[in-house]
Design an enzyme around this catalytic site. Sequence first.
Site, PDB file in Angstrom:
ATOM      1  N   ASP A 134       0.828  -1.212   0.000  1.00 23.40           N
ATOM      2  CA  ASP A 134       0.000   0.000   0.000  1.00 23.40           C
ATOM      3  C   ASP A 134       0.862   1.262   0.000  1.00 23.40           C
ATOM      4  O   ASP A 134       1.981   1.259   0.508  1.00 23.40           O
ATOM      5  CB  ASP A 134      -0.912  -0.018   1.229  1.00 23.40           C
ATOM      6  CG  ASP A 134      -2.064   0.962   1.082  1.00 23.40           C
ATOM      7  OD1 ASP A 134      -2.327   1.412  -0.060  1.00 23.40           O
ATOM      8  OD2 ASP A 134      -2.701   1.281   2.099  1.00 23.40           O
TER       9      ASP A 134
ATOM     10  N   HIS B 188       2.507   3.294  -9.027  1.00 23.47           N
ATOM     11  CA  HIS B 188       2.311   1.861  -9.293  1.00 23.47           C
ATOM     12  C   HIS B 188       3.518   1.290 -10.032  1.00 23.47           C
ATOM     13  O   HIS B 188       3.921   0.160  -9.821  1.00 23.47           O
ATOM     14  CB  HIS B 188       1.034   1.645 -10.097  1.00 23.47           C
ATOM     15  CG  HIS B 188      -0.195   2.112  -9.354  1.00 23.47           C
ATOM     16  ND1 HIS B 188      -0.416   1.813  -8.021  1.00 23.47           N
ATOM     17  CD2 HIS B 188      -1.247   2.883  -9.725  1.00 23.47           C
ATOM     18  CE1 HIS B 188      -1.545   2.363  -7.626  1.00 23.47           C
ATOM     19  NE2 HIS B 188      -2.072   3.025  -8.642  1.00 23.47           N
TER      20      HIS B 188
ATOM     21  N   LEU C  40      10.280 -20.182  -5.031  1.00 25.18           N
ATOM     22  CA  LEU C  40       9.237 -19.397  -4.368  1.00 25.18           C
ATOM     23  C   LEU C  40       7.908 -19.510  -5.125  1.00 25.18           C
ATOM     24  O   LEU C  40       7.882 -19.384  -6.359  1.00 25.18           O
ATOM     25  CB  LEU C  40       9.681 -17.933  -4.367  1.00 25.18           C
ATOM     26  CG  LEU C  40       8.670 -16.907  -3.892  1.00 25.18           C
ATOM     27  CD1 LEU C  40       8.497 -16.993  -2.373  1.00 25.18           C
ATOM     28  CD2 LEU C  40       9.102 -15.497  -4.290  1.00 25.18           C
TER      29      LEU C  40
ATOM     30  N   ARG D 238       1.650  -4.951   6.114  1.00 23.77           N
ATOM     31  CA  ARG D 238       1.090  -3.863   5.313  1.00 23.77           C
ATOM     32  C   ARG D 238       1.977  -2.634   5.445  1.00 23.77           C
ATOM     33  O   ARG D 238       2.390  -2.276   6.550  1.00 23.77           O
ATOM     34  CB  ARG D 238      -0.331  -3.524   5.767  1.00 23.77           C
ATOM     35  CG  ARG D 238      -0.960  -2.430   4.907  1.00 23.77           C
ATOM     36  CD  ARG D 238      -2.416  -2.202   5.216  1.00 23.77           C
ATOM     37  NE  ARG D 238      -3.017  -1.304   4.230  1.00 23.77           N
ATOM     38  CZ  ARG D 238      -4.278  -1.319   3.855  1.00 23.77           C
ATOM     39  NH1 ARG D 238      -5.107  -2.201   4.372  1.00 23.77           N
ATOM     40  NH2 ARG D 238      -4.729  -0.461   2.963  1.00 23.77           N
TER      41      ARG D 238
ATOM     42  N   SER E 108      -8.207  -4.631   4.864  1.00 20.32           N
ATOM     43  CA  SER E 108      -8.853  -4.323   3.585  1.00 20.32           C
ATOM     44  C   SER E 108      -9.280  -5.555   2.780  1.00 20.32           C
ATOM     45  O   SER E 108      -8.951  -5.686   1.593  1.00 20.32           O
ATOM     46  CB  SER E 108      -7.944  -3.419   2.720  1.00 20.32           C
ATOM     47  OG  SER E 108      -7.648  -2.237   3.393  1.00 20.32           O
TER      48      SER E 108
HETATM   49  C1  IPE Z   1      -1.527   0.302  -3.405  1.00 21.68           C
HETATM   50  O1  IPE Z   1      -1.278   1.659  -3.438  1.00 21.68           O
HETATM   51  C2  IPE Z   1      -1.690  -0.277  -4.770  1.00 21.68           C
HETATM   52  C3  IPE Z   1      -3.060  -0.615  -5.115  1.00 21.68           C
HETATM   53  C4  IPE Z   1      -4.102  -0.514  -4.369  1.00 21.68           C
HETATM   54  C5  IPE Z   1      -3.269  -1.091  -6.439  1.00 21.68           C
HETATM   55  P1  IPE Z   1      -2.462   2.694  -3.459  1.00 21.68           P
HETATM   56  O2  IPE Z   1      -2.768   3.004  -4.875  1.00 21.68           O
HETATM   57  O3  IPE Z   1      -3.596   2.218  -2.624  1.00 21.68           O
HETATM   58  O4  IPE Z   1      -1.771   3.945  -2.801  1.00 21.68           O
HETATM   59  P2  IPE Z   1      -2.435   4.936  -1.768  1.00 21.68           P
HETATM   60  O5  IPE Z   1      -2.924   4.102  -0.618  1.00 21.68           O
HETATM   61  O6  IPE Z   1      -3.533   5.612  -2.501  1.00 21.68           O
HETATM   62  O7  IPE Z   1      -1.313   5.823  -1.399  1.00 21.68           O
HETATM   63  C1  IPE Z   2      -5.538  -2.543  -0.486  1.00 21.84           C
HETATM   64  O1  IPE Z   2      -5.148  -1.236  -0.591  1.00 21.84           O
HETATM   65  C2  IPE Z   2      -5.514  -3.186  -1.827  1.00 21.84           C
HETATM   66  C3  IPE Z   2      -4.203  -3.326  -2.457  1.00 21.84           C
HETATM   67  C4  IPE Z   2      -3.044  -3.006  -1.952  1.00 21.84           C
HETATM   68  C5  IPE Z   2      -4.238  -3.881  -3.766  1.00 21.84           C
HETATM   69  P1  IPE Z   2      -6.197  -0.059  -0.745  1.00 21.84           P
HETATM   70  O2  IPE Z   2      -5.387   1.174  -0.751  1.00 21.84           O
HETATM   71  O3  IPE Z   2      -7.069  -0.303  -1.889  1.00 21.84           O
HETATM   72  O4  IPE Z   2      -7.046  -0.191   0.586  1.00 21.84           O
HETATM   73  P2  IPE Z   2      -7.816   0.883   1.428  1.00 21.84           P
HETATM   74  O5  IPE Z   2      -8.720   1.570   0.489  1.00 21.84           O
HETATM   75  O6  IPE Z   2      -6.788   1.800   1.996  1.00 21.84           O
HETATM   76  O7  IPE Z   2      -8.484   0.075   2.466  1.00 21.84           O
HETATM   77 MG    MG Z   3      -4.046   2.449  -0.640  1.00 19.04          MG
END
Ligand code: IPE
Ligand code: IPE
Ligand code: MG
Length: 622
Positions: free
Chosen positions: A389, A406, A498, A555, A563
Amino acid sequence: MRRTTTRSRTRSGRARSALDAGYDECRRLVRTTRPTEYALMQLMPPVVRPVSWALYAAFGYADDLLDLSEEAPRERGRRLREWRAALEADLASGTSDDPIRLALTDAVWRWGLDLGDLLGALDAVQRDDDRKGVTTWQEWRERAHAQNISWPEQLMRMLVRCGLPVPVRLRDLAGFTRFVEGLFLTDMLRDLPEDLDGGHVWFPAEVLDRFHVTPDELISRQWTPAVQRMIGHLAGEAREWLEGSRRALRGSLPLGPAIVLDTAVDLFGAELDAIVRAGSAALRRPVRVARHTEWRILAPARARAAVVWRLTLPPGRDTAMDTAMDTVGRAGADGSPRDDTAPAPLAGPERHTARIAEPPLPPRPHRDGARPPAIAAAHLPQHVAIVMDGNGRWATGLGLPRDEGHRAGAVALRDVVQGALEIGLPHLTVYAFSTENWKRSPDEVSKLFAIMRAELLDGELLDHDVRLRWVGSPDGLPDDVVNVLRSQEHATRNRTGLTLNVCVNYGGRAELAQAGAALARAALAGEVDPARVSEQLFAAHLPHHALPDVDLLWRTSGEIRTSNFLPWHAHYAELHFTDQPWPEVDRRDLWAAVTAYTHRKRRKGGTTTPTVPTRAPGETEG
Ligand code: IPE
Ligand code: IPE
Ligand code: MG
């Protein structure tokens, strides 16, 4: 480009494929029309070169369409618009009947290049269609940036995808825009005879005014003292910008790109010297740098670049694209059906052939030489699951679009996978896209999938002992993502190192509901007695029942929640939360998490408190 694999040998004697011919045409165009740029491209790792020819040839071709001086302006503009529209159609279909567009389409698909950015740069070229000069340096700079930043940026992105750890955008590096300006001005001085032939003066009006030079004086090639002073001044400016960018970028670029930049500054500097020395002739005919000067700059640069790429790119990534071309899948330019010897077309179901290293390569060492902690296999978690995340916030914090986060996240995952291989972790599960992530903008979602697809098709995991498993549902996923997940699962099925479970379109509750539905169906069919539904029986009806229980759930980015991630499998997982956003993570953070885990007391409802010691230097939970 000459391919050397068995597959191409089986094709020898036949006509070269349309794709080879496309890349060759691009190479020919660049080499004949822009020898300096061509020499610089040859300093890149061989795998990147064909793409650089394709990108540069496409831009050069678009530019040339506008320079067709014998055509009426409206006609020129129409031609370019048609060419761009055809390119867009080709990019959508994955193939083309035009050699340059075919090579560019292949490059874009193969490497997941940023289409929006490239088309934006083409549009900027097209805006020159009005043939109006610019008034101020500010406008001139905007034009220089819009037309010229995209393609070196894409090349850098390719290097990152080859494993070079630079998750930055060139355009954000202090000094890079200066470099582009220096290059644009050098190019303009070098193209002066041709532009004047067409009746164009592209220098900003403000510099002509300052030196009291009129466009007509230039167009009629009058070598007045004022013209001479202005040309000298412009060459000096270009040289200063190039040198200034070299000073500013020193230290922020990795070695390989730094050699290319350094050599570019030297070569363009030599061109500027030659232009100034040529005097009035510089208005009449193209000026060339003396061969021995070129050689003096290029020979040592070539030698250094070859060594540096070998040292800084993961094995296999410093060599020719040929291997990738023959094995990743390529545009089916002749439309022929796929067989075992023919290259695979790019798009559509079952059209990905995995590029698998056999035998798999050993893990790539950490770039700073960090070594893994020695943890006995008995004390290792069997299954680590990660909520990767913070990509979006990381990017936004740096003023970048979210998709850059990303992209950088994919680079971080590569390193973490290497670290997992190094410590011998059996299972790693990563949350890549949740069923809730559909709430994001369609643009972010499609970019995420493009990054994922490119990573799966050509990421370094295929080089190592990684078995890929997809966890999630196909519902709503684009076909090409489903196809690449399935084909890479299949291709890596016999790997024993792995197991990397990638959760794409995964939702924990949906998974539980699916298990419930499967059980209900089995009960209705008389196969299951509702009175005998146990935890084991329930687990056996989960869609991904082979997934082991999670020992450690980690996380990043400071969020303390799960989540909807693996509610069944992570029921007794040790939880680990860290503050850094995912793109800033590398394998050392995985090792710290695993080391912290070894200090946990996992009672699982009992009373004994076994500690899990480690042979690693005593680290505590971070
Ligand atoms: C995690 O990073 C990647 C995905 C959910 C695909 P985020 O895109 O959720 O990044 P933040 O949480 O908005 O910073
Ligand atoms: C969880 O991250 C999903 C992924 C990392 C793919 P999100 O950024 O989507 O989750 P929330 O919205 O913070 O819970
Ligand atoms: Mg996120």
